[in-house]
Design a protein around this motif. Sequence first.
Motif, short mmCIF file in Angstrom:
data_model
loop_
_atom_site.label_atom_id
_atom_site.label_comp_id
_atom_site.label_asym_id
_atom_site.label_seq_id
_atom_site.Cartn_x
_atom_site.Cartn_y
_atom_site.Cartn_z
N MET A 55 -16.24 -103.78 -64.59
CA MET A 55 -17.28 -103.12 -63.79
C MET A 55 -18.66 -103.35 -64.39
SD MET A 55 -15.53 -99.48 -62.72
CE MET A 55 -17.06 -98.91 -61.93
N ASP A 56 -18.75 -103.32 -65.73
CA ASP A 56 -20.03 -103.57 -66.40
C ASP A 56 -20.54 -104.96 -66.07
OD1 ASP A 56 -20.06 -101.07 -67.52
OD2 ASP A 56 -19.27 -101.71 -69.48
N PHE A 57 -19.62 -105.94 -66.08
CA PHE A 57 -20.01 -107.31 -65.77
C PHE A 57 -20.51 -107.42 -64.32
CE2 PHE A 57 -18.98 -111.38 -63.83
CZ PHE A 57 -19.68 -112.27 -64.66
N LEU A 58 -19.74 -106.87 -63.38
CA LEU A 58 -20.11 -106.97 -61.96
C LEU A 58 -21.43 -106.25 -61.69
CD1 LEU A 58 -16.62 -106.38 -60.30
CD2 LEU A 58 -17.81 -108.55 -60.60
N ARG A 59 -21.67 -105.16 -62.40
CA ARG A 59 -22.94 -104.44 -62.22
C ARG A 59 -24.11 -105.25 -62.79
NH1 ARG A 59 -23.00 -98.67 -64.88
NH2 ARG A 59 -22.58 -100.01 -66.68
N GLU A 60 -23.90 -105.88 -63.95
CA GLU A 60 -24.95 -106.70 -64.55
C GLU A 60 -25.32 -107.88 -63.65
OE1 GLU A 60 -23.35 -107.79 -68.30
OE2 GLU A 60 -23.55 -105.77 -69.17
N GLN A 61 -24.34 -108.35 -62.88
CA GLN A 61 -24.58 -109.45 -61.96
C GLN A 61 -25.11 -108.97 -60.60
OE1 GLN A 61 -24.27 -112.73 -62.90
NE2 GLN A 61 -23.93 -111.80 -64.92
N HIS A 62 -25.36 -107.67 -60.51
CA HIS A 62 -25.88 -107.04 -59.28
C HIS A 62 -24.93 -107.21 -58.09
CE1 HIS A 62 -29.57 -106.63 -61.54
NE2 HIS A 62 -29.61 -107.95 -61.74
N LEU A 63 -23.62 -107.23 -58.38
CA LEU A 63 -22.63 -107.37 -57.32
C LEU A 63 -22.08 -106.02 -56.87
CD1 LEU A 63 -20.66 -110.45 -58.72
CD2 LEU A 63 -22.58 -110.42 -57.11
N ILE A 64 -22.17 -105.03 -57.74
CA ILE A 64 -21.77 -103.67 -57.39
C ILE A 64 -22.85 -102.68 -57.82
CG2 ILE A 64 -19.30 -104.17 -57.58
CD1 ILE A 64 -19.31 -102.73 -60.31
N SER A 65 -22.80 -101.51 -57.22
CA SER A 65 -23.73 -100.43 -57.57
C SER A 65 -22.91 -99.21 -57.94
CB SER A 65 -24.65 -100.11 -56.38
OG SER A 65 -25.47 -99.00 -56.67
N VAL A 66 -23.19 -98.65 -59.11
CA VAL A 66 -22.44 -97.49 -59.60
C VAL A 66 -23.31 -96.24 -59.50
CG1 VAL A 66 -21.19 -96.48 -61.53
CG2 VAL A 66 -21.14 -98.97 -61.18
N ALA A 67 -22.80 -95.23 -58.79
CA ALA A 67 -23.53 -93.98 -58.62
C ALA A 67 -22.58 -92.81 -58.83
CB ALA A 67 -24.16 -93.93 -57.23
N THR A 74 -22.71 -104.42 -53.32
CA THR A 74 -24.09 -104.69 -52.92
C THR A 74 -24.13 -105.82 -51.89
OG1 THR A 74 -24.42 -106.36 -54.64
CG2 THR A 74 -24.89 -104.04 -55.23
N ALA A 75 -25.31 -106.06 -51.34
CA ALA A 75 -25.47 -107.16 -50.39
C ALA A 75 -25.15 -108.48 -51.06
CB ALA A 75 -26.90 -107.17 -49.84
N GLU A 76 -25.56 -108.62 -52.33
CA GLU A 76 -25.27 -109.84 -53.07
C GLU A 76 -23.77 -109.98 -53.29
OE1 GLU A 76 -26.13 -113.44 -54.94
OE2 GLU A 76 -27.41 -112.12 -53.74
N GLY A 77 -23.10 -108.86 -53.55
CA GLY A 77 -21.65 -108.88 -53.73
C GLY A 77 -20.94 -109.34 -52.47
N ASN A 78 -21.42 -108.88 -51.32
CA ASN A 78 -20.84 -109.31 -50.04
C ASN A 78 -20.99 -110.81 -49.84
OD1 ASN A 78 -19.57 -107.22 -48.46
ND2 ASN A 78 -21.54 -106.19 -48.42
N VAL A 80 -21.20 -113.09 -52.17
CA VAL A 80 -20.27 -113.78 -53.08
C VAL A 80 -18.85 -113.75 -52.53
CG1 VAL A 80 -19.19 -113.64 -55.36
CG2 VAL A 80 -21.67 -113.40 -55.14
N LEU A 81 -18.43 -112.59 -52.01
CA LEU A 81 -17.09 -112.49 -51.43
C LEU A 81 -16.91 -113.46 -50.27
CD1 LEU A 81 -15.94 -108.74 -51.22
CD2 LEU A 81 -14.98 -110.59 -52.59
N GLU A 82 -17.89 -113.52 -49.39
CA GLU A 82 -17.80 -114.41 -48.23
C GLU A 82 -17.70 -115.87 -48.67
OE1 GLU A 82 -21.11 -113.55 -45.73
OE2 GLU A 82 -20.44 -111.51 -45.26
N ALA A 83 -18.48 -116.23 -49.69
CA ALA A 83 -18.49 -117.62 -50.16
C ALA A 83 -17.17 -118.00 -50.83
CB ALA A 83 -19.65 -117.83 -51.13
N LEU A 84 -16.54 -117.03 -51.48
CA LEU A 84 -15.32 -117.31 -52.24
C LEU A 84 -14.03 -117.12 -51.45
CD1 LEU A 84 -16.07 -115.74 -55.75
CD2 LEU A 84 -15.88 -118.17 -55.19
N GLU A 85 -14.10 -116.46 -50.31
CA GLU A 85 -12.88 -116.08 -49.61
C GLU A 85 -11.95 -117.25 -49.32
OE1 GLU A 85 -11.36 -113.45 -45.78
OE2 GLU A 85 -13.46 -114.02 -45.92
#
Length: 343
Positions: A55-67, A74-78, A80-85
């Motif tokens: 989770m720390d890695f994904l957050r540092e890459q701005h792929l997830i948001s922790v609250a 995040t939008a960036e995470g979406n 990445v998912l679309e590109a890798l699917e």
Amino acid sequence: MEFSMEAQSKLVPEMMEVMQERYRMLKFVKVAGPIGRRLLGEMSGLSERETRTMMDFLREQHLISVAKNGTTITAEGNKVLEALELPMEKWSGRIALANRLTELLGVRSVKVVAGDSDANDGAKNLLGMAAAKEFVSGLGDGTIVAVTGGSTVASIPNYINKMSDSRGLLFIAARGGVGDDIGLQANVIAASFAEACGGTYNTFYYPESLSEEAHEAFRKEPSVLKMIQLYEKVDCVLHGIGDAQTMANLRGSNAEERHMLDEEGAKGEAFGYYFDRTGKVVHRIRTVGIRPEQLNRVPLLISIAGGKSKAGAILSYMATAPKQTILVTDEGAANEMINLLTQ
């Protein structure tokens, strides 16, 4: 060998393993977010320490948001998912597995998601997401959608964005109620679909415990006659497939009926019909709903079921399923179906 994920996996296999784990966690965040760390770890099959590190890695890459209310993609995470699917599905072997099952079953297509629903609730969420994608992309100009009950079908509306044009969609229950969990009843699920899509729904209450006399009388009620007419006009059906004995227990069937199902070799159940391994109907309950023969003319027919333990049940229904069927399942069920079919 062309430059591909397969080529990379030959040279740096550990990189692919890490990539697969991160991809899976990102996908779980998408389907279940906002989600807490503990539940995310359980879905991913990772320890608390491994989950925190990833989770720390994904957050540092701005792929997830922790609250405070949980973790979201995040939008960036979406992106990445679309590109890798597609490349990840190919690399995992799920596309090849799906193509093999499609050939063996003789249906329109099979979609296989990661995991085993028997062991991981995350796979159930992935089933719902995959089924939602098939529904939205395949509905076309359809106007009447019938849905069955069950936890897997109930998860689908969570992954449907409200359509800009609801196209006058009407959602109806494919059959009467089963069991006591109101949230898993077809009527409630039809309402959830209507809310997600911006459509409307019709309620239909038809108890399964009626005597033969009461059943015949109830069939003449205006509400029942209206529903029977709607079943003739259905454009899309989304339904689950149950294990025969599990469904019998859910219905509170007596010992005599359960013994009869066992003697007749009942393996699977759908729409209130029990099927043996060849697809023959060996028993049906007294209810009003879509009949198997009506499914042959339904343009969009999506069957959703997963878990290794359900492989035999799925095969019993699929043995005579309409050729236009789209089966959405998971790796646990898919691999076991291949084993059963090729023994």
